[in-house]
Motif scaffolding. Structure first.
Motif, PDB file in Angstrom:
ATOM      1  N   VAL A 166       2.313   6.098  -2.322  1.00 40.11           N
ATOM      2  CA  VAL A 166       3.374   7.084  -2.020  1.00 40.11           C
ATOM      3  C   VAL A 166       4.423   7.086  -3.316  1.00 40.11           C
ATOM      4  O   VAL A 166       4.881   8.267  -3.754  1.00 40.11           O
ATOM      5  CB  VAL A 166       4.202   7.059  -0.866  1.00 40.11           C
ATOM      6  N   PHE A 187      -4.613   2.462   5.406  1.00 41.52           N
ATOM      7  CA  PHE A 187      -3.892   1.227   5.350  1.00 41.52           C
ATOM      8  C   PHE A 187      -4.095   0.297   6.313  1.00 41.52           C
ATOM      9  O   PHE A 187      -3.831  -0.731   6.105  1.00 41.52           O
ATOM     10  CB  PHE A 187      -2.229   1.520   5.381  1.00 41.52           C
ATOM     11  N   ALA A 245       0.835   9.055   2.388  1.00 40.43           N
ATOM     12  CA  ALA A 245       0.880   7.961   3.112  1.00 40.43           C
ATOM     13  C   ALA A 245      -0.161   8.096   4.144  1.00 40.43           C
ATOM     14  O   ALA A 245       0.111   8.508   5.429  1.00 40.43           O
ATOM     15  CB  ALA A 245       2.142   7.735   3.782  1.00 40.43           C
ATOM     16  N   SER A 246      -1.484   7.566   4.007  1.00 40.40           N
ATOM     17  CA  SER A 246      -2.712   7.990   4.956  1.00 40.40           C
ATOM     18  C   SER A 246      -2.995   6.473   5.608  1.00 40.40           C
ATOM     19  O   SER A 246      -3.351   5.682   5.124  1.00 40.40           O
ATOM     20  CB  SER A 246      -3.861   8.016   4.163  1.00 40.40           C
ATOM     21  N   TRP A 247      -2.016   6.480   6.668  1.00 36.18           N
ATOM     22  CA  TRP A 247      -1.948   5.107   7.412  1.00 36.18           C
ATOM     23  C   TRP A 247      -3.152   4.688   8.108  1.00 36.18           C
ATOM     24  O   TRP A 247      -3.313   3.383   8.203  1.00 36.18           O
ATOM     25  CB  TRP A 247      -0.877   5.230   8.450  1.00 36.18           C
ATOM     26  N   GLU A 293       0.958  -1.311   0.045  1.00 33.28           N
ATOM     27  CA  GLU A 293      -0.006   0.042   0.040  1.00 33.28           C
ATOM     28  C   GLU A 293       0.803   1.354   0.060  1.00 33.28           C
ATOM     29  O   GLU A 293       0.717   2.367  -0.638  1.00 33.28           O
ATOM     30  CB  GLU A 293      -1.000   0.018   1.165  1.00 33.28           C
ATOM     31  N   TYR A 294       1.851   1.227   0.855  1.00 35.49           N
ATOM     32  CA  TYR A 294       2.690   2.437   0.721  1.00 35.49           C
ATOM     33  C   TYR A 294       3.426   2.648  -0.477  1.00 35.49           C
ATOM     34  O   TYR A 294       3.342   3.816  -1.229  1.00 35.49           O
ATOM     35  CB  TYR A 294       3.933   2.370   1.819  1.00 35.49           C
ATOM     36  N   TYR A 295       3.960   1.384  -1.062  1.00 30.02           N
ATOM     37  CA  TYR A 295       4.685   1.778  -2.494  1.00 30.02           C
ATOM     38  C   TYR A 295       3.572   2.199  -3.454  1.00 30.02           C
ATOM     39  O   TYR A 295       3.997   3.133  -4.220  1.00 30.02           O
ATOM     40  CB  TYR A 295       5.007   0.390  -2.813  1.00 30.02           C
TER      41      TYR A 295
END
Length: 178
Positions: free
Chosen positions: A81, A99, A94-96, A76-78
């Motif tokens: 972002v 995620f 990066a909306s944690w 998800e980060y890759y």
């Protein structure tokens, strides 16, 4: 062929769980470690006597869950972002909080899958063939009898095993062909 090669081992059927447990104790005291036990119900004492490996499934579930959760967060980060950043409503790339739900679901999925796979491997399943299926009375094990199979070890004569099993007074004794 010699007798040691033609037979998988010897099977003794017992009428009660306590007789089976006593037979396992006796055989272990005489140095036998290659024992298989088949019962129609769970016997807690057998777990202590045979000491099955108990933590492999738990470690596999932990490893699978960690791989699933961390892998999903990394993916998800890759994607959000690095590979294809899109600013939506002024939020950071990066909306944690967004995620977490998919990562949690993948953690559960990978943990459950790894646990099932470890259980199947640990139980040697699926096993389409086992030599004990050739013994006619083995079908009684799923109903009301308790079976103990002593594997014929290298250099061990099945006649010696049969004599030892006779001393335990089982309901019946059979040689298990390969």
């Amino acid at each position: 062929m010699s007798d040691k090669v033609e037979h998988y081992g010897c099977m003794a059927l017992f009428g009660t769980g306590s007789a089976l447990i006593e037979a396992v104790r006796t055989l272990q005291a005489r140095g036998y470690r290659e024992l298989e036990v088949y019962t129609p119900c769970k016997l807690d004492e057998l777990d202590r006597l045979l000491q099955p490996p108990s933590h492999r499934v738990a470690w596999a579930a932990f490893a699978g869950g960690a791989i699933g959760g961390i892998g999903t967060l990394a993916l998800e980060y890759y994607a959000a972002v690095i590979s294809y950043p899109i600013r939506v409503g002024g939020r950071p790339f990066a909306s944690w909080p967004a995620f977490i739900p998919p990562a949690l679901e993948m953690t559960f999925l990978f943990a459950a899958g790894a646990a099932v796979l470890a259980m199947l491997i640990g139980n040697r399943l699926p096993q389409w063939y086992h030599p004990v299926f050739h013994v006619e009375r083995f079908v009684r094990v799923s109903q009301d009898e308790f079976a103990l199979v002593v594997n014929a070890q290298s250099g061990e004569d099945t006649e010696h095993i049969l004599g030892l099993l006779r001393s335990l007074h089982p309901l019946s004794i059979d040689q298990v062909p390969r």
